[in-house]
Design an enzyme around this catalytic site. Sequence first.
Site, PDB file in Angstrom:
ATOM      1  N   SER A  48       1.782  -9.593  -0.627  1.00  0.00           N
ATOM      2  CA  SER A  48       1.518  -8.198  -0.787  1.00  0.00           C
ATOM      3  C   SER A  48       1.531  -7.618   0.575  1.00  0.00           C
ATOM      4  O   SER A  48       1.908  -6.319   0.684  1.00  0.00           O
ATOM      5  CB  SER A  48       0.112  -7.964  -1.363  1.00  0.00           C
ATOM      6  OG  SER A  48      -0.838  -8.745  -0.418  1.00  0.00           O
ATOM      7  N   LYS A  98       0.858  -1.415  -0.131  1.00  0.00           N
ATOM      8  CA  LYS A  98      -0.008  -0.012   0.029  1.00  0.00           C
ATOM      9  C   LYS A  98       0.848   1.381   0.025  1.00  0.00           C
ATOM     10  O   LYS A  98       0.523   2.151  -0.624  1.00  0.00           O
ATOM     11  CB  LYS A  98      -0.933  -0.015   1.241  1.00  0.00           C
ATOM     12  CG  LYS A  98      -1.919  -0.991   1.196  1.00  0.00           C
ATOM     13  CD  LYS A  98      -3.063  -0.767  -0.028  1.00  0.00           C
ATOM     14  CE  LYS A  98      -4.428  -1.901   0.097  1.00  0.00           C
ATOM     15  NZ  LYS A  98      -4.880  -1.723  -0.910  1.00  0.00           N
ATOM     16  N   GLU A 156      -9.970   5.662   2.950  1.00  0.00           N
ATOM     17  CA  GLU A 156     -10.891   4.379   3.477  1.00  0.00           C
ATOM     18  C   GLU A 156      -9.878   3.378   4.017  1.00  0.00           C
ATOM     19  O   GLU A 156      -8.698   3.288   3.168  1.00  0.00           O
ATOM     20  CB  GLU A 156     -11.795   3.968   2.558  1.00  0.00           C
ATOM     21  CG  GLU A 156     -11.165   2.895   1.557  1.00  0.00           C
ATOM     22  CD  GLU A 156     -10.214   3.479   0.536  1.00  0.00           C
ATOM     23  OE1 GLU A 156     -10.345   4.812   0.275  1.00  0.00           O
ATOM     24  OE2 GLU A 156      -9.362   2.728  -0.355  1.00  0.00           O
TER      25      GLU A 156
END
Lengths: 261, 394
Positions: free
Chosen positions: B374, B85, B107
């Site tokens: 990830s 991210k 969010e």
Amino acid sequence: MSRIARAFQNNKAFIAFITGGDPDLETTERLVPAMAEAGADIIEIGIPFSDPVAEGAVIQEANERALKAGCTIDKLFAAVARIRRRTQVPLLFMTYLNPVLAYGKEKFMRRCRECGIDGLIVPDMPYEERGELDGACKEYGIDLLSMIAPTSAERIKMIAADAKGFLYCVSSLGVTGVRERIETDLAALIDKARTVTTVPSAVGFGISTPKQAAGLAKIADGVIVGSAIVQLIAQFGRQSVKTVCEYVGIMKRSISVMTGG
Amino acid sequence: MRKGRFGPYGGQYIPETLMNAVGELEKEYERLKKDPDFQAELEHLLKHYAGRPSPLYYAGKMTRDLGGAKVYLKREDLNHTGSHKINNVLGQALLAKKMGKKRLIAETGAGQHGVATATAAALMDMECDIYMGKEDMERQALNVFRMELLNARVHPVTTGTMTLKDAVNETLREWASRMDDTHYVLGSVMGPHPFPTIVRDFQKVIGKEIKAQLLEAEGRLPDAIFACVGGGSNAIGAFYEFIEDTGVRLIGCEAAGLGIDTPQNAATIATGAVGVFHGMKSYFCQDEDGQIAPVYSISAGLDYPGIGPEHALLHDTGRAEYYAVTDEEAVSAFEYLSHTEGIIPAIESAHAVACALKIIPDMSKEQIAVINISGRGDKDVAAIARYKGVELYE
């Protein structure tokens, strides 16, 4: 002349919003003709949606209540058909795009025409995406309304030039819901729109008091009130018809006085 | 093809109030994309702050155990803040800063994107408000505390299913009420144009590195790449560089929750239909009236009823394959990777591992598979313990 155009002909229009099926469809069927009788010139019925991103808490909760009570698009169409037999008030659907696409846009517009819906407001379909429904709306004679917002700036002319029914002017940033003050220079917004369109302009979002409505009626052709009515329905539920109609009457008079109507 | 479209998917299905904000974002992004100073500044941050490039690790034990293709793990879990991210967030935060914005909103589902946004806001002296479903705040209490530690305000979202989709609703509402000084750091390759393109551009570094690292290690391209898909940002990041290399299988792994034959799943490609939601046309889990379905997955990060528009197109054209992985399979893969390689993956990434565990044994020993890890699994340990009926005391 269309039913919507007639609503603006002699006076400022008072446009009332309720969520269809809140708290149940039977109440919706009683509310709509009664509000028309009490002075609402146009009535906007929201099709309940699971994720209404343009709505504040009051209308979000109304959507939840309606869905919990079992309101579906087919049931709402059937209720509107019965309502149409009792009143000639112009009726609009306010809906997010996904329910229309899921239902099938041709079938949706055909049912709108059969049940006496005059126009459609789709808050998550801006000018650039109108192609989704434009053709089907034209084919079935349903006015696809356009919206302008305080942030629209140089977009206003492009949007207004395409307006059908009336131009929906969003009064403030954010979502629907009662506001103490409206700070946007709406006169400038509406003047800009009027250079390219002759359809009437109505202001919505945040309006709840007769004083606000009277002020806005000086610059716009109509005033739209949603959350304040839905709040009364939340409070009084199936017994809300009388209170809602009293409120609609007061609001209608507040915008009529100044035009002598 | 129309602007911001991936075939029929994508678009800008948002209230008029936000149209100028996305227009301004697109214009500024197009300008800065070509600005060498902006690119140099971002590259510097990615290298010295986020720790890129992330390693491409040859998983020897896993390879021997599975007896099929050689397995490489792309270690996005080793990035600063613990997931991919940060790649997108640093890019968007820098973009917002250059646009003169003072405040970031976002969010978050699992909390990884919220933590990354709070981190970038702290770094760049910006205010930060994070919207998170109340249920996710309970599932991911540790990440809530991390965000607050980073000086962000975390707002519980109590509408709808109280998960990721509701957090997106609330952040869109907040952005519509305050956009002059505020940038919405959308966390995945979703939402209205230009977000799916911007986020993909900031994430494609993953695939670029995989390609360079594998060429160095093996002198060739992989045969398959596995990545989990919620909105799909780590997957698009890993796939994008290889879209033209048609010999490389691109495999997206969706969350099947309790199973795609039950309502408790979040497998959009397997169970969804084309629709319009959250600003985009794509596939969504929904009922026959177009109401968005209350999806479920053990993974808060994959617990989303839609998928990014570029994935929708990759699915339609057959260029990428999408498989659904259940909670049970993901938890089992979570434990497998921990035991086998000493790497605790995020429960999201464990979905990619689970899918790889099924496919790799049938590949030949000459082939090469890459699994995108990830994120790291520290945040999930308490939830997995609960799932297994183990009580933890702190």
